[in-house]
Every structure is written in C-alpha cells, then in structure tokens.
Design an enzyme around this catalytic site. Structure first.
Site, PDB file in Angstrom:
ATOM      1  N   ASN A  13      98.616   3.419  30.180  1.00  0.00           N
ATOM      2  CA  ASN A  13      97.299   3.822  29.672  1.00  0.00           C
ATOM      3  C   ASN A  13      97.320   3.665  28.154  1.00  0.00           C
ATOM      4  O   ASN A  13      97.903   4.474  27.448  1.00  0.00           O
ATOM      5  CB  ASN A  13      97.046   5.285  30.078  1.00  0.00           C
ATOM      6  N   LYS A  15      94.934   3.959  26.102  1.00  0.00           N
ATOM      7  CA  LYS A  15      93.976   4.821  25.394  1.00  0.00           C
ATOM      8  C   LYS A  15      93.237   3.985  24.344  1.00  0.00           C
ATOM      9  O   LYS A  15      92.980   2.817  24.596  1.00  0.00           O
ATOM     10  CB  LYS A  15      94.685   6.046  24.806  1.00  0.00           C
ATOM     11  N   HIS A 105      90.756  11.553  33.329  1.00  0.00           N
ATOM     12  CA  HIS A 105      91.882  11.830  32.426  1.00  0.00           C
ATOM     13  C   HIS A 105      91.570  13.103  31.630  1.00  0.00           C
ATOM     14  O   HIS A 105      90.415  13.361  31.286  1.00  0.00           O
ATOM     15  CB  HIS A 105      92.101  10.639  31.494  1.00  0.00           C
ATOM     16  N   GLU A 107      91.839  13.811  28.683  1.00  0.00           N
ATOM     17  CA  GLU A 107      91.139  13.591  27.408  1.00  0.00           C
ATOM     18  C   GLU A 107      89.637  13.408  27.638  1.00  0.00           C
ATOM     19  O   GLU A 107      88.824  13.780  26.791  1.00  0.00           O
ATOM     20  CB  GLU A 107      91.768  12.399  26.667  1.00  0.00           C
ATOM     21  N   GLU A 175      99.045  14.932  35.750  1.00  0.00           N
ATOM     22  CA  GLU A 175      99.367  14.938  34.326  1.00  0.00           C
ATOM     23  C   GLU A 175      99.144  16.335  33.758  1.00  0.00           C
ATOM     24  O   GLU A 175      98.012  16.687  33.401  1.00  0.00           O
ATOM     25  CB  GLU A 175      98.474  13.942  33.585  1.00  0.00           C
ATOM     26  N   GLY A 181     101.413  13.499  25.482  1.00  0.00           N
ATOM     27  CA  GLY A 181     101.524  13.154  24.075  1.00  0.00           C
ATOM     28  C   GLY A 181     102.216  14.216  23.244  1.00  0.00           C
ATOM     29  O   GLY A 181     102.178  14.180  22.016  1.00  0.00           O
ATOM     30  N   SER A 221     104.434  12.289  28.686  1.00  0.00           N
ATOM     31  CA  SER A 221     105.670  12.052  27.931  1.00  0.00           C
ATOM     32  C   SER A 221     106.753  11.338  28.750  1.00  0.00           C
ATOM     33  O   SER A 221     107.945  11.628  28.598  1.00  0.00           O
ATOM     34  CB  SER A 221     106.194  13.350  27.325  1.00  0.00           C
TER      35      SER A 221
HETATM   36  P1  PGA Z   1     101.812  10.244  27.190  1.00  0.00           P
HETATM   37  O1  PGA Z   1     100.344  10.113  27.858  1.00  0.00           O
HETATM   38  O2  PGA Z   1     102.742   9.379  28.016  1.00  0.00           O
HETATM   39  O3  PGA Z   1     101.627   9.726  25.791  1.00  0.00           O
HETATM   40  O4  PGA Z   1     102.192  11.669  27.246  1.00  0.00           O
HETATM   41  C1  PGA Z   1     100.176  10.065  29.239  1.00  0.00           C
HETATM   42  C2  PGA Z   1      98.709   9.943  29.571  1.00  0.00           C
HETATM   43  O5  PGA Z   1      97.897  10.580  28.909  1.00  0.00           O
HETATM   44  O6  PGA Z   1      98.335   9.214  30.516  1.00  0.00           O
END
Ligand code: PGA
Length: 263
Positions: A13, A15, A105, A107, A175, A181, A221
C-alpha cells in the site's frame, strides 16, 4: 501455494507516495530484484496499490513487460457514475484492469470519516465491477483496552459483509491502528488471535468454504525481519505493507522470504 490452499498475498500500500514516474522506476526495479528469485510461480502473489494517478502508467508497464504483479487502487466511490466531484468509480478501475481495491483503511476511516456502512457500500461497489475488495479492519489502542482484542474488528467485518454472497472473491486485512506506521508491531500471537476471529466471521456470515478459501492479511509495521513470524500463524495468509513497500530491496525481501520458507 500454502498447504491450506491459500496463495499468500504480499500487498504494498503506497498510500500518497510515488508519482507516476517514480512508480515506473519502482515497479521495474522490483521486478528485476525478484527475477533472480524466479518469483514467476504461484508460491506468492505480489500486488501493488499506487495512487490513482499512477494506475494507468503501472498497468501499461505491467502489461507491456508481462510483469507478474497484480495491482489495485486504494479506494473507490460507493457510486458508479454521476455528479460526485473528485470520486473514482469502480467501473473506471476495472477498465484499467485493477484486480483489487483497498476498502476501509484506517486512514480513510479516521481522516475521511468513513463509517462501517460506507465501507459496506464500497464493498458492494467493488463487487459490482469485478474488483476484489481488500477489506481493512482493526482497533485503536483505546478500543483494544476497552473491548478486548477482537470485538472491533469482528464488528467491522460483520457490517462490511452485509449482502456479500458466499461465492464472492474477497480479501480481509487485519490492521491494528496502533501498529500502523508506528513501528509498534503486533505480536504474531496477537495477529493470529484476531485473524482466527475474522475467519470465524467469514464462516458465520458467508460459509465454511468462503472461510477456508479467503485470505486474511496482517498489516502494521511489517518488515522483512518480522514477516516470517506472522506467516507462520495458521490464519495469517499474507501482509498489507505500508512503509516497507516503498523500498525496493526491503519489499523484495519481504516477498522473497515467502519463497524461502516454501509456504
Ligand atoms: P505500515 O502501514 O506497514 O507502514 O505500518 C500498513 C498499512 O497502513 O497498510
């Protein structure tokens, strides 16, 4: 293919990172990095999720060079067409040969106030256009402390699956918001506990066959140094990778690990 019959899926992803020119360089480099590992088999499926503005470019490259990566969008509209300024229809995505679309997601839920009902409508929109929805669920730290590790994800998935036929091709991604992140990764046992609960939801809302065949990813992560520990868990069928999917060698190492353990 894993012994359970589910081909592991490693999904990147991106983003809001990598413009369409950077996307070309990235996909080419990733392809080269994996060529030696002869990843052109069915031991793992690789998918990238670039920003909308990169999709056409990525599709053209993948098509022209016969690169064995799937790709998809990071979101779509609940509507198919019309006066919805700024929205992207699932019809457009499937015409661009997107296979997948990420839905719900954290976000999007957090910054765009997407409710479980909006997520469910987007799942329906994806299925109407032959796209495989990657349905994201997960709890915040506060929610985990309040209602335990599985309740929020289970409730989110139950709503997202309203009206989904048992035969539908879907992917679920667990997630935990507190692990995205942040570098604060969930333990493999924590991931397994929730993924097992989500598989039970699939059995309950769809059927036993759907539960057995649907891939459930862990995200939050994930790196080359920890992917193996998650993949060893029986209900974790892959990873949704954010930050580490933007670094060619690191993402390649995550994908390659799958091969080396022979899952
Ligand atoms: P990350 O993000 O691997 O940077 O923690 C995962 C995601 O949001 O899909």
């Amino acid at each position: 293919m894993a012994v359970n019959g589910r081909t592991p899926l490693i999904a990147g992803n991106w983003k809001m990172n990598l413009d369409h020119l950077q996307a070309v360089a990235f996909v080419q480099k990733l392809h080269w990095a994996l060529k030696d590992a002869k990843h052109e088999d069915d031991s793992v499926e690789v998918a990238v999720f670039p920003p909308f503005t990169d999709l056409r470019t990525v599709q053209t490259l993948i098509d022209a060079d016969k690169i064995p990566f799937a790709f998809g969008a990071q979101d779509l509209s609940t509507h198919d067409s019309g006066a919805y300024t700024g929205e992207i229809s699932g019809a457009f995505l499937s015409k661009l040969q997107c296979g997948y679309v990420i839905i719900g997601h954290s976000e999007r839920r957090q910054y765009h106030h997407e409710t479980d009902e909006v997520v469910a409508a987007k799942v329906q929109a994806a299925l109407r256009h032959g796209l495989v929805p990657v349905i994201c669920v997960g709890e915040t730290l506060e929610q985990r402390e309040e209602s335990g590790p599985t309740a929020v994800s289970v409730a989110q998935l139950e709503v997202a699956l309203e009206g989904v036929p048992a035969s539908a091709d879907i992917v679920v991604a667990y997630e935990p918001v507190w692990a995205i992140g942040t570098g604060q990764v969930a333990s493999p046992e924590q991931a397994q506990e929730v993924c097992a609960a989500l598989r039970a939801v699939l059995a309950d809302k769809l059927d036993a066959d759907a539960a057995a065949r649907t891939r459930i990813l862990y995200g939050g992560s994930v790196k080359s140094s920890n992917v193996a520990s998650f993949m060893r868990e029986p209900d974790v069928d892959g990873a949704l990778v954010g930050g580490a999917s933007l670094v060619v060698d690191e993402f390649a190492a995550i994908i390659r690990y799958q091969k080396h353990v022979g899952v």
